[in-house]
Design an enzyme around this catalytic site. Structure first.
Site, PDB file in Angstrom:
ATOM      1  N   HIS A 162      11.058  -4.090 -18.921  1.00  0.00           N
ATOM      2  CA  HIS A 162      10.600  -2.816 -18.375  1.00  0.00           C
ATOM      3  C   HIS A 162      11.793  -2.237 -17.623  1.00  0.00           C
ATOM      4  O   HIS A 162      11.909  -2.331 -16.407  1.00  0.00           O
ATOM      5  CB  HIS A 162       9.420  -3.038 -17.422  1.00  0.00           C
ATOM      6  CG  HIS A 162       8.964  -1.774 -16.729  1.00  0.00           C
ATOM      7  ND1 HIS A 162       8.638  -0.629 -17.408  1.00  0.00           N
ATOM      8  CD2 HIS A 162       8.809  -1.494 -15.402  1.00  0.00           C
ATOM      9  CE1 HIS A 162       8.291   0.312 -16.538  1.00  0.00           C
ATOM     10  NE2 HIS A 162       8.400  -0.176 -15.311  1.00  0.00           N
ATOM     11  N   VAL A 202       2.145   3.394  -5.240  1.00  0.00           N
ATOM     12  CA  VAL A 202       1.580   2.684  -6.386  1.00  0.00           C
ATOM     13  C   VAL A 202       0.374   1.845  -5.976  1.00  0.00           C
ATOM     14  O   VAL A 202      -0.697   1.939  -6.584  1.00  0.00           O
ATOM     15  CB  VAL A 202       2.639   1.803  -7.065  1.00  0.00           C
ATOM     16  CG1 VAL A 202       2.003   0.959  -8.169  1.00  0.00           C
ATOM     17  CG2 VAL A 202       3.748   2.661  -7.657  1.00  0.00           C
ATOM     18  N   ARG A 209       3.874   5.627 -22.469  1.00  0.00           N
ATOM     19  CA  ARG A 209       4.769   6.783 -22.518  1.00  0.00           C
ATOM     20  C   ARG A 209       5.211   7.079 -23.947  1.00  0.00           C
ATOM     21  O   ARG A 209       5.330   8.244 -24.346  1.00  0.00           O
ATOM     22  CB  ARG A 209       5.980   6.527 -21.617  1.00  0.00           C
ATOM     23  CG  ARG A 209       5.641   6.598 -20.137  1.00  0.00           C
ATOM     24  CD  ARG A 209       6.777   6.116 -19.247  1.00  0.00           C
ATOM     25  NE  ARG A 209       6.468   6.363 -17.831  1.00  0.00           N
ATOM     26  CZ  ARG A 209       7.068   5.769 -16.824  1.00  0.00           C
ATOM     27  NH1 ARG A 209       8.042   4.895 -17.051  1.00  0.00           N
ATOM     28  NH2 ARG A 209       6.726   6.051 -15.578  1.00  0.00           N
ATOM     29  N   SER A 265       9.320 -14.258   0.241  1.00  0.00           N
ATOM     30  CA  SER A 265       8.766 -14.532   1.563  1.00  0.00           C
ATOM     31  C   SER A 265       7.241 -14.418   1.562  1.00  0.00           C
ATOM     32  O   SER A 265       6.558 -15.087   2.348  1.00  0.00           O
ATOM     33  CB  SER A 265       9.360 -13.572   2.600  1.00  0.00           C
ATOM     34  OG  SER A 265       8.890 -12.249   2.402  1.00  0.00           O
ATOM     35  N   THR A 303       2.875  -6.065 -15.530  1.00  0.00           N
ATOM     36  CA  THR A 303       2.517  -4.906 -16.344  1.00  0.00           C
ATOM     37  C   THR A 303       3.515  -4.694 -17.477  1.00  0.00           C
ATOM     38  O   THR A 303       3.175  -4.115 -18.513  1.00  0.00           O
ATOM     39  CB  THR A 303       2.436  -3.635 -15.483  1.00  0.00           C
ATOM     40  OG1 THR A 303       3.600  -3.565 -14.643  1.00  0.00           O
ATOM     41  CG2 THR A 303       1.188  -3.641 -14.622  1.00  0.00           C
ATOM     42  N   ASP A 329       5.515   1.667 -20.538  1.00  0.00           N
ATOM     43  CA  ASP A 329       6.483   2.238 -21.488  1.00  0.00           C
ATOM     44  C   ASP A 329       5.806   2.531 -22.824  1.00  0.00           C
ATOM     45  O   ASP A 329       6.102   3.531 -23.478  1.00  0.00           O
ATOM     46  CB  ASP A 329       7.654   1.274 -21.680  1.00  0.00           C
ATOM     47  CG  ASP A 329       8.275   0.877 -20.366  1.00  0.00           C
ATOM     48  OD1 ASP A 329       8.839   1.747 -19.693  1.00  0.00           O
ATOM     49  OD2 ASP A 329       8.170  -0.307 -19.996  1.00  0.00           O
ATOM     50  N   CYS A 384       0.825  -1.217   0.000  1.00  0.00           N
ATOM     51  CA  CYS A 384       0.000   0.000   0.000  1.00  0.00           C
ATOM     52  C   CYS A 384       0.852   1.257   0.000  1.00  0.00           C
ATOM     53  O   CYS A 384       0.553   2.235   0.699  1.00  0.00           O
ATOM     54  CB  CYS A 384      -0.944  -0.003   1.201  1.00  0.00           C
ATOM     55  SG  CYS A 384      -2.159  -1.324   1.155  1.00  0.00           S
TER      56      CYS A 384
END
Length: 304
Positions: free
Chosen positions: A175, A13, A151, A101, A143, A148, A10
């Site tokens: 990416h 992003v 953009r 983990s 993603t 990119d 949280c």
């Protein structure tokens, strides 16, 4: 289909992904999970405070991994404690340890939905999630180069003074630093970009796109709007079984690595990975070189 979505992480992003999901009414239930439980609880509370003004209702809660057992989609959005890294690969040690983990804890709940990864370095972490979860590759994707590509379309749209929605084509590969614009498939309206840009301009645009995230990071301290929008769109595509084609990080069997390339996304995750038939020989080489960068980084994680 169950319209329940979980977000792990949280920070800037993850919180913006949650905001996008709630304001757009994409899911019916949203679970926020973070190692800082107070942060997750506060984010959930603030999102609930918006509900009287949103177009639809979303049940927003926070809690532990046990709440994710029946989620249709989980978005992995954890980030490093230090944000200012120009090369996303520099984040790998910290984020890979955290993901390795977390995944066993998620899988112990019985989760069998779709993982969408945002955490950087995106392609390597996506492959780590696939390996640690042992889910089919189609149920795990990142993603990738979707941001990119956004953009690239934005930069070209500004240059040619047209909407970025009028630009087609993709950024492929990692990416990260080794990404490249596949100019052979880029069009501005009905015109091929190769007919409109000189070789020098093509190089300039490549650098502009590659550095755009870093420039935003330096100016405001983080990037979140673009990637959160991309992630929310992917969640909506999965939940709606929309079967849209987007450049995401998927498993390339030939290269034996996750990398950004066009794929059909739907309810079952990756429905089809599209061939890269129109690439030039030089572009094919760049794609292979980019895959090699990702593959080496993944190998380094499991070298010990």
């Amino acid at each position: 289909m169950q319209q329940k979505v979980g977000i792990i992480g949280c920070g800037h992003v993850g919180s913006d992904v949650a905001f996008s999901l709630v304001t757009q009414g994409i899911c019916s239930e949203l679970v926020l999970v973070d190692q800082n439980t107070e942060k997750a609880s506060s984010e959930a509370m603030e999102l609930r405070d918006m509900l009287s003004a949103t177009r639809s209702y979303t049940n927003v809660v926070s809690g532990g991994y046990e709440l994710l057992h029946d989620a249709a989609v989980i978005v992995m959005a954890i980030g490093p404690t230090t944000l200012l890294e120009k090369d996303r690969m520099e984040e790998l040690k910290e984020t890979s340890e955290a993901v390795r983990s977390i995944i066993p804890k998620v899988m112990q709940t019985g989760f069998n939905g779709i993982f969408i990864n945002i955490t950087n370095p995106c392609d390597v972490i996506t492959q780590i999630i696939a390996k640690e979860s042992e889910l089919p590759n189609r149920q795990v994707f990142g993603t990738g180069t979707s941001l990119d590509t956004m953009r690239m379309r934005s930069a070209l749209g500004e240059h040619f003074q047209v909407s970025p929605k009028s630009i087609s084509g993709y950024v492929l590969g990692e990416h990260g630093e080794s990404q490249f614009i596949a100019w052979s498939g880029v069009e501005v309206g009905t015109k091929r970009a190769l007919e409109l840009l000189s070789a020098e301009e093509q190089v300039e645009f490549k650098e502009t796109v590659r550095a755009r995230g870093w420039n935003i990071l330096m100016g405001k301290g983080w990037t979140s709007f673009g990637i959160a929008t991309a992630a929310a769109r992917l969640v909506a595509i999965v939940l709606d079984d929309a079967r849209e084609v987007l450049p995401v990080s998927v498993y390339d069997e030939n290269e034996e690595v996750y990398a950004g390339r066009p794929a059909v996304i739907g309810r079952n995750g990756v429905c089809q990975i599209l061939p890269l038939e129109q690439l030039t020989i030089e572009e094919e080489k760049r794609y292979q070189e980019s895959c090699a960068v990702i593959r080496q980084a993944f190998s380094n994680v499991y070298a010990k």
